[in-house]
Design a protein around this motif. Structure first.
Motif, short mmCIF file in Angstrom:
data_model
loop_
_atom_site.label_atom_id
_atom_site.label_comp_id
_atom_site.label_asym_id
_atom_site.label_seq_id
_atom_site.Cartn_x
_atom_site.Cartn_y
_atom_site.Cartn_z
N ASN A 1 0.85 -1.19 0.00
CA ASN A 1 0.00 0.00 0.00
C ASN A 1 0.88 1.24 0.00
OD1 ASN A 1 -2.25 1.70 0.22
ND2 ASN A 1 -2.17 1.66 2.45
N TYR A 2 1.09 1.80 -1.17
CA TYR A 2 1.95 2.98 -1.25
C TYR A 2 1.28 4.09 -2.03
CZ TYR A 2 3.21 0.89 -5.78
OH TYR A 2 3.17 0.33 -7.03
N GLU A 3 1.62 5.32 -1.65
CA GLU A 3 1.11 6.48 -2.38
C GLU A 3 1.73 6.49 -3.78
OE1 GLU A 3 2.03 9.96 -0.03
OE2 GLU A 3 0.07 9.88 0.93
N PRO A 4 1.00 7.01 -4.76
CA PRO A 4 1.51 7.00 -6.14
C PRO A 4 2.91 7.63 -6.30
CG PRO A 4 -0.80 7.60 -6.13
CD PRO A 4 -0.37 7.52 -4.69
N ALA A 5 3.20 8.66 -5.53
CA ALA A 5 4.50 9.33 -5.70
C ALA A 5 5.60 8.75 -4.79
CB ALA A 5 4.34 10.82 -5.42
N ALA A 6 5.28 7.72 -4.02
CA ALA A 6 6.26 7.18 -3.07
C ALA A 6 7.42 6.48 -3.77
CB ALA A 6 5.57 6.22 -2.10
N PHE A 7 7.15 5.85 -4.90
CA PHE A 7 8.18 5.18 -5.68
C PHE A 7 8.17 5.72 -7.11
CE2 PHE A 7 7.00 1.70 -2.70
CZ PHE A 7 8.25 1.39 -2.19
N THR A 8 9.34 5.84 -7.71
CA THR A 8 9.39 6.07 -9.16
C THR A 8 9.22 4.71 -9.82
OG1 THR A 8 11.78 5.72 -9.33
CG2 THR A 8 11.02 7.98 -8.83
N ARG A 9 8.96 4.70 -11.10
CA ARG A 9 8.86 3.41 -11.82
C ARG A 9 10.17 2.65 -11.74
NH1 ARG A 9 5.55 4.82 -17.34
NH2 ARG A 9 3.70 5.58 -16.29
N LEU A 10 11.28 3.39 -11.81
CA LEU A 10 12.59 2.76 -11.71
C LEU A 10 12.80 2.13 -10.34
CD1 LEU A 10 15.23 2.14 -13.14
CD2 LEU A 10 16.11 4.34 -12.34
N ASN A 11 12.36 2.84 -9.26
CA ASN A 11 12.44 2.28 -7.91
C ASN A 11 11.67 0.96 -7.83
OD1 ASN A 11 12.12 5.49 -6.28
ND2 ASN A 11 13.98 4.32 -6.63
N LEU A 12 10.44 0.97 -8.34
CA LEU A 12 9.61 -0.23 -8.27
C LEU A 12 10.24 -1.38 -9.04
CD1 LEU A 12 5.98 1.19 -8.68
CD2 LEU A 12 6.92 0.02 -6.69
N PHE A 13 10.72 -1.08 -10.24
CA PHE A 13 11.35 -2.11 -11.07
C PHE A 13 12.60 -2.66 -10.36
CE2 PHE A 13 14.50 -3.32 -14.32
CZ PHE A 13 13.81 -4.37 -14.91
N GLY A 14 13.44 -1.75 -9.87
CA GLY A 14 14.68 -2.16 -9.19
C GLY A 14 14.40 -3.00 -7.96
N ASN A 15 13.39 -2.60 -7.17
CA ASN A 15 13.04 -3.37 -5.98
C ASN A 15 12.57 -4.77 -6.34
OD1 ASN A 15 13.68 -1.43 -4.09
ND2 ASN A 15 11.60 -0.67 -3.85
N ARG A 16 11.76 -4.86 -7.39
CA ARG A 16 11.25 -6.18 -7.79
C ARG A 16 12.39 -7.09 -8.27
NH1 ARG A 16 6.30 -3.16 -10.10
NH2 ARG A 16 4.88 -3.31 -8.33
N VAL A 17 13.30 -6.51 -9.05
CA VAL A 17 14.45 -7.29 -9.53
C VAL A 17 15.30 -7.76 -8.36
CG1 VAL A 17 16.62 -7.14 -10.82
CG2 VAL A 17 14.51 -6.25 -11.82
N LEU A 18 15.59 -6.86 -7.43
CA LEU A 18 16.41 -7.20 -6.27
C LEU A 18 15.76 -8.29 -5.42
CD1 LEU A 18 19.09 -6.42 -5.00
CD2 LEU A 18 17.90 -4.71 -3.66
N ASN A 19 14.45 -8.20 -5.23
CA ASN A 19 13.73 -9.23 -4.47
C ASN A 19 13.79 -10.58 -5.16
OD1 ASN A 19 12.80 -7.70 -2.17
ND2 ASN A 19 11.41 -6.65 -3.54
N LYS A 20 13.71 -10.59 -6.49
CA LYS A 20 13.80 -11.86 -7.25
C LYS A 20 15.20 -12.45 -7.12
CE LYS A 20 9.81 -11.95 -9.65
NZ LYS A 20 8.73 -12.54 -8.92
N ILE A 21 16.22 -11.60 -7.27
CA ILE A 21 17.61 -12.08 -7.13
C ILE A 21 17.81 -12.68 -5.74
CG2 ILE A 21 20.03 -11.34 -7.01
CD1 ILE A 21 19.31 -9.28 -9.23
N PHE A 22 17.29 -11.98 -4.74
CA PHE A 22 17.39 -12.47 -3.36
C PHE A 22 16.72 -13.83 -3.23
CE2 PHE A 22 15.95 -12.97 0.98
CZ PHE A 22 17.06 -12.58 1.73
#
Length: 195
Positions: A116-137
């Motif tokens: 549950n995050y506000e629309p401006a809390a993450f940039t698209r790049l932040n979201l993409f990077g977080n998802r990639v990092l979580n998958k690698i982990f």
């Protein structure tokens, strides 16, 4: 006091704009044992935190990871809740984050910002990077989590004492997660709000 066994740990660096309200919000939720570990702020963070009754300790070195290492050595409470001091997390989510460690379901709880995050809390790049990092982990450690970089967590005292932390900067969130998995600490995620 029903929450005297809990220490709210807030690492800060120049958070004068948000620290007072965060401390007030935790007090309103029933938490009075608040430790601000400050990274040599050059604004009024320390002054404002002390004015709100928080215990303030200036860390011995630099970096968030080093601050947490100092703080974890100081804290003797049964439960520790760690939260960033920048106003991006809600004090009211403390009950969701703390509950599973208090009732024995987990040793370490992570607040999932992706829930549950506000629309401006993450940039698209932040979201993409977080998802990639979580998958690698997940591939590396066999533990599939949604938000290994979250700054809102709860621990038992025993969990914190078992961690062997060496990272000095913001990579500390990843290191904490890795250590918890390597030490076979029961880790769960709960949904939180991210501003």
């Amino acid at each position: 006091m029903p929450n005297e066994d809990v220490c709210i740990l807030i690492p800060t660096l120049n958070e004068a704009a948000t620290i007072e309200q965060l401390i007030k919000d935790f007090r309103a939720e029933g938490f009075d044992n608040i430790l601000v570990i400050d990274g040599h702020s050059t604004d009024k963070t320390v002054e404002f935190a002390e004015a709100q009754g928080a215990k303030v300790v200036v860390q011995s070195g630099k970096g968030k990871g080093q601050a947490l290492q100092d703080a974890f050595r100081l804290i003797d409470s049964d439960y520790i809740v760690m939260i960033d001091g920048d106003g991006t997390y809600l004090a009211s989510d403390v009950h969701a984050v703390l509950g599973p460690v208090r009732n024995g379901e987990a040793d370490h709880v992570m607040g999932n910002r992706q829930a549950n995050y506000e629309p401006a809390a993450f940039t698209r790049l932040n979201l993409f990077g977080n998802r990639v990092l979580n998958k690698i982990f997940g591939f590396a450690y066999g533990e599939w989590l949604n938000d290994i970089l979250t700054g809102y967590r709860a621990f038992t005292r025993d969990a914190v004492r078992s961690l062997e932390l060496n990272k000095m900067g913001f990579e500390t969130e990843t290191e904490i997660t890795v250590e918890c998995i390597k030490k076979d600490l029961k880790t769960i995620e709960v949904p939180i709000t991210y501003l």
